[in-house]
Design a protein around this motif. Structure first.
Motif, PDB file in Angstrom:
ATOM      1  N   GLU A 223       0.838  -1.208   0.000  1.00 12.62           N
ATOM      2  CA  GLU A 223       0.000   0.000   0.000  1.00 12.62           C
ATOM      3  C   GLU A 223       0.869   1.254   0.000  1.00 12.62           C
ATOM      4  N   LEU A 224       1.998   1.212   0.700  1.00 17.16           N
ATOM      5  CA  LEU A 224       2.928   2.350   0.682  1.00 17.16           C
ATOM      6  C   LEU A 224       3.466   2.564  -0.724  1.00 17.16           C
ATOM      7  N   LEU A 225       3.900   1.511  -1.366  1.00 12.11           N
ATOM      8  CA  LEU A 225       4.429   1.637  -2.722  1.00 12.11           C
ATOM      9  C   LEU A 225       3.360   2.145  -3.683  1.00 12.11           C
ATOM     10  N   THR A 226       2.136   1.684  -3.522  1.00 14.41           N
ATOM     11  CA  THR A 226       1.020   2.171  -4.345  1.00 14.41           C
ATOM     12  C   THR A 226       0.779   3.656  -4.097  1.00 14.41           C
ATOM     13  N   ALA A 227       0.812   4.081  -2.830  1.00 11.10           N
ATOM     14  CA  ALA A 227       0.612   5.495  -2.490  1.00 11.10           C
ATOM     15  C   ALA A 227       1.711   6.364  -3.101  1.00 11.10           C
ATOM     16  N   LEU A 228       2.941   5.887  -3.070  1.00  8.86           N
ATOM     17  CA  LEU A 228       4.041   6.638  -3.687  1.00  8.86           C
ATOM     18  C   LEU A 228       3.785   6.827  -5.178  1.00  8.86           C
ATOM     19  N   ASN A 229       3.382   5.755  -5.836  1.00  7.06           N
ATOM     20  CA  ASN A 229       3.067   5.847  -7.264  1.00  7.06           C
ATOM     21  C   ASN A 229       1.916   6.803  -7.520  1.00  7.06           C
ATOM     22  N   ASP A 230       0.862   6.702  -6.710  1.00  4.21           N
ATOM     23  CA  ASP A 230      -0.308   7.569  -6.875  1.00  4.21           C
ATOM     24  C   ASP A 230       0.043   9.039  -6.706  1.00  4.21           C
ATOM     25  N   GLU A 231       1.002   9.321  -5.831  1.00  5.45           N
ATOM     26  CA  GLU A 231       1.395  10.712  -5.561  1.00  5.45           C
ATOM     27  C   GLU A 231       2.555  11.175  -6.440  1.00  5.45           C
ATOM     28  N   GLY A 232       3.041  10.303  -7.316  1.00  6.19           N
ATOM     29  CA  GLY A 232       4.126  10.673  -8.215  1.00  6.19           C
ATOM     30  C   GLY A 232       5.471  10.838  -7.522  1.00  6.19           C
TER      31      GLY A 232
ATOM     32  N   ALA B 258       4.997  -6.724  -6.708  1.00 15.30           N
ATOM     33  CA  ALA B 258       5.959  -5.719  -6.244  1.00 15.30           C
ATOM     34  C   ALA B 258       6.711  -5.103  -7.428  1.00 15.30           C
ATOM     35  N   GLU B 259       7.197  -5.947  -8.319  1.00 19.82           N
ATOM     36  CA  GLU B 259       7.922  -5.455  -9.492  1.00 19.82           C
ATOM     37  C   GLU B 259       7.023  -4.597 -10.372  1.00 19.82           C
ATOM     38  N   GLY B 260       5.758  -5.006 -10.522  1.00 23.03           N
ATOM     39  CA  GLY B 260       4.814  -4.250 -11.336  1.00 23.03           C
ATOM     40  C   GLY B 260       4.561  -2.847 -10.803  1.00 23.03           C
ATOM     41  N   LEU B 261       4.705  -2.693  -9.502  1.00 17.91           N
ATOM     42  CA  LEU B 261       4.519  -1.376  -8.888  1.00 17.91           C
ATOM     43  C   LEU B 261       5.824  -0.599  -8.780  1.00 17.91           C
ATOM     44  N   GLY B 262       6.926  -1.210  -9.228  1.00 14.36           N
ATOM     45  CA  GLY B 262       8.188  -0.482  -9.270  1.00 14.36           C
ATOM     46  C   GLY B 262       9.225  -0.860  -8.226  1.00 14.36           C
ATOM     47  N   ALA B 263       8.961  -1.885  -7.426  1.00 10.07           N
ATOM     48  CA  ALA B 263       9.976  -2.318  -6.461  1.00 10.07           C
ATOM     49  C   ALA B 263      11.197  -2.821  -7.223  1.00 10.07           C
ATOM     50  N   LYS B 264      12.366  -2.450  -6.749  1.00 10.20           N
ATOM     51  CA  LYS B 264      13.614  -2.820  -7.417  1.00 10.20           C
ATOM     52  C   LYS B 264      14.084  -4.215  -7.034  1.00 10.20           C
ATOM     53  N   PHE B 265      13.663  -4.704  -5.854  1.00 15.29           N
ATOM     54  CA  PHE B 265      14.092  -6.019  -5.386  1.00 15.29           C
ATOM     55  C   PHE B 265      13.182  -6.470  -4.257  1.00 15.29           C
ATOM     56  N   LEU B 266      13.288  -7.757  -3.946  1.00 12.93           N
ATOM     57  CA  LEU B 266      12.600  -8.334  -2.797  1.00 12.93           C
ATOM     58  C   LEU B 266      13.589  -9.293  -2.144  1.00 12.93           C
ATOM     59  N   ILE B 267      13.994  -8.970  -0.922  1.00 11.53           N
ATOM     60  CA  ILE B 267      14.889  -9.822  -0.146  1.00 11.53           C
ATOM     61  C   ILE B 267      14.011 -10.618   0.806  1.00 11.53           C
ATOM     62  N   SER B 268      14.115 -11.937   0.740  1.00 14.16           N
ATOM     63  CA  SER B 268      13.303 -12.798   1.592  1.00 14.16           C
ATOM     64  C   SER B 268      13.977 -13.040   2.934  1.00 14.16           C
ATOM     65  N   LYS B 269      13.185 -12.949   4.005  1.00 15.17           N
ATOM     66  CA  LYS B 269      13.662 -13.318   5.334  1.00 15.17           C
ATOM     67  C   LYS B 269      13.562 -14.832   5.456  1.00 15.17           C
ATOM     68  N   PRO B 270      14.465 -15.509   6.109  1.00 14.96           N
ATOM     69  CA  PRO B 270      15.678 -14.940   6.700  1.00 14.96           C
ATOM     70  C   PRO B 270      16.682 -14.625   5.599  1.00 14.96           C
ATOM     71  N   PHE B 271      17.381 -13.523   5.736  1.00  8.27           N
ATOM     72  CA  PHE B 271      18.317 -13.103   4.715  1.00  8.27           C
ATOM     73  C   PHE B 271      19.744 -13.200   5.243  1.00  8.27           C
ATOM     74  N   THR B 272      20.670 -13.159   4.315  1.00  6.67           N
ATOM     75  CA  THR B 272      22.087 -13.227   4.651  1.00  6.67           C
ATOM     76  C   THR B 272      22.764 -11.949   4.186  1.00  6.67           C
ATOM     77  N   LYS B 273      23.983 -11.732   4.655  1.00  6.02           N
ATOM     78  CA  LYS B 273      24.684 -10.534   4.196  1.00  6.02           C
ATOM     79  C   LYS B 273      24.946 -10.627   2.698  1.00  6.02           C
ATOM     80  N   GLU B 274      25.092 -11.852   2.163  1.00  2.00           N
ATOM     81  CA  GLU B 274      25.286 -12.022   0.723  1.00  2.00           C
ATOM     82  C   GLU B 274      24.030 -11.636  -0.061  1.00  2.00           C
TER      83      GLU B 274
END
Length: 118
Positions: free
Chosen positions: A63-72, A92-108
């Motif tokens: 919803e935050l990403l959608t709001a950002l898009n809606d507000e330009g 997420a990608e369709g709304l412009g997210a550059k990546f999705l890191i899944s938890k649990p995540f690593t430094k790599e």
């Protein structure tokens, strides 16, 4: 670089910041406890990058990403979340997210996702 970490868990915000540092990146961090507060911080502080959870009260990450898009409002935006289905990644990608890191995540995994932003 100014990085906004948006997550309803204080502990997870701390972990995300530590993992960014552990991956070798230097950043000034600001935080928000939900999407609505994140939207307010983005408007007030103009971060370079947003690292956001998907599921939060008041306003979810999507919803935050959608709001950002809606507000330009344009800002590099990625998810750090337990949500990692193909459907969610596509949304997420369709709304412009550059990546999705899944938890649990690593430094790599953090390094691989963030290396083009630092």
């Amino acid at each position: 670089m100014k990085v906004l970490v948006v997550d309803d868990s204080v502990a997870m915000r701390m972990i995300v910041k530590k993992m960014v540092k552990a991956a070798g990146f230097s950043a000034d961090f600001i935080e928000a406890a939900d999407g609505q507060l994140g939207l307010d911080k983005i408007k007030a502080d103009s971060p370079d990058l947003v690292l956001c959870d998907w599921n939060m009260p008041n306003m979810s990450g999507i919803e935050l990403l959608t709001a950002l898009n809606d507000e330009g409002i344009t800002v590099d935006f990625g998810f750090v979340t337990t949500e990692s289905s193909d459907e969610m990644r596509t949304k997420a990608e369709g709304l412009g997210a550059k990546f999705l890191i899944s938890k649990p995540f690593t430094k790599e995994s953090v390094f691989d996702a963030l290396k083009s932003f630092f």
